[in-house]
Write an enzyme that holds these catalytic residues in place. Structure first.
Site, PDB file in Angstrom:
ATOM      1  N   ASP A 174       6.498  -6.333   5.345  1.00 17.32           N
ATOM      2  CA  ASP A 174       5.965  -5.291   5.213  1.00 17.32           C
ATOM      3  C   ASP A 174       6.003  -4.522   3.568  1.00 17.32           C
ATOM      4  O   ASP A 174       5.810  -3.395   3.659  1.00 17.32           O
ATOM      5  CB  ASP A 174       5.988  -4.092   6.271  1.00 17.32           C
ATOM      6  N   GLY A 186       0.990  -1.222  -0.029  1.00 18.86           N
ATOM      7  CA  GLY A 186       0.023   0.026  -0.002  1.00 18.86           C
ATOM      8  C   GLY A 186       0.749   1.326  -0.040  1.00 18.86           C
ATOM      9  O   GLY A 186       2.116   1.244   0.134  1.00 18.86           O
TER      10      GLY A 186
END
Length: 214
Positions: A86, A11
């Site tokens: 991540d 994201g």
């Protein structure tokens, strides 16, 4: 694709990828793989002058992520130990396409494909997305000095680039489930029930993954 769970979270900048990766790592006792960001010596200069410092910035990220994934494969995935990251290394191409001049992008793309040809592929993707206002608010809240000069227009374009990338990712990788999380509606840092909802979705995918490998 790895024979053990390997989750990647993606994201835009500031959306909460690392926060969620940490929480899932603790909950499932998976190894946590965190991307190197602030250690990049070119990043502050990049946000001040993207054209001048983009190639150095992107090459630093690519080489470090390559090394991290190489280590994670040898020390964990090949040892049947699950991991949560991540980032997904293919994010490099999102930024490179946006920031590099055509001649430098061509060189970068060649290096990228050579380095990532045999890299481990996640078997689950979590995609965090939100409006520009939410992204700006979260960047301000975490207070990284190097991020304070990021232009809102750059973040808006980056958010759209991510949306396009994830739509394409689902088409190109139908075997890799994508969990989409709307950051405007869900705050898993402040609200435990929001985190529980994400964990419930991850549990379903992990059950399917393990059933396929029996």
């Amino acid at each position: 694709m790895s024979g053990v769970p390997f989750i990647a979270i993606e994201g835009p900048i500031g959306i909460g990828k690392t926060s969620l990766a940490k929480k899932l790592s603790v909950h499932y006792d998976f190894h946590l793989l965190k991307e190197i960001v602030e250690e990049n010596p070119f990043l502050g200069k990049f946000y001040d002058d993207i054209d001048e410092w983009s190639f150095q910035t992107e090459m630093f990220f690519l080489c470090n992520r390559f090394k991290q994934l190489e280590d994670i494969e040898k020390k964990f995935l090949n040892q049947d130990k699950a991991a949560v990251a991540d980032y997904h290394i293919s994010k490099n191409m999102i930024f490179a396409k946006r920031t590099l001049q055509p001649d430098k992008f061509e060189k970068y793309e060649q290096i990228y494909h050579i380095l990532t040809r045999d890299m481990p592929v996640p078997n689950m993707m979590i995609y965090l997305h939100a409006s520009l206002d939410t992204i700006l608010e979260r960047i301000q809240m975490r207070g990284r000095d190097i991020e304070q000069n990021i232009k809102a227009s750059y973040l808006a374009q980056l958010a759209q680039d991510y949306e396009d990338y994830m739509n394409e990712f689902e088409i190109l990788h139908p075997d890799i489930p994508v969990i989409r999380i709307d950051g405007d509606k869900i705050d898993f840092v402040k609200h435990q029930h929001d985190l529980d909802g994400i964990i419930e979705q991850v549990d379903k995918q992990l059950q399917s993954f393990r059933a396929m490998r029996r």
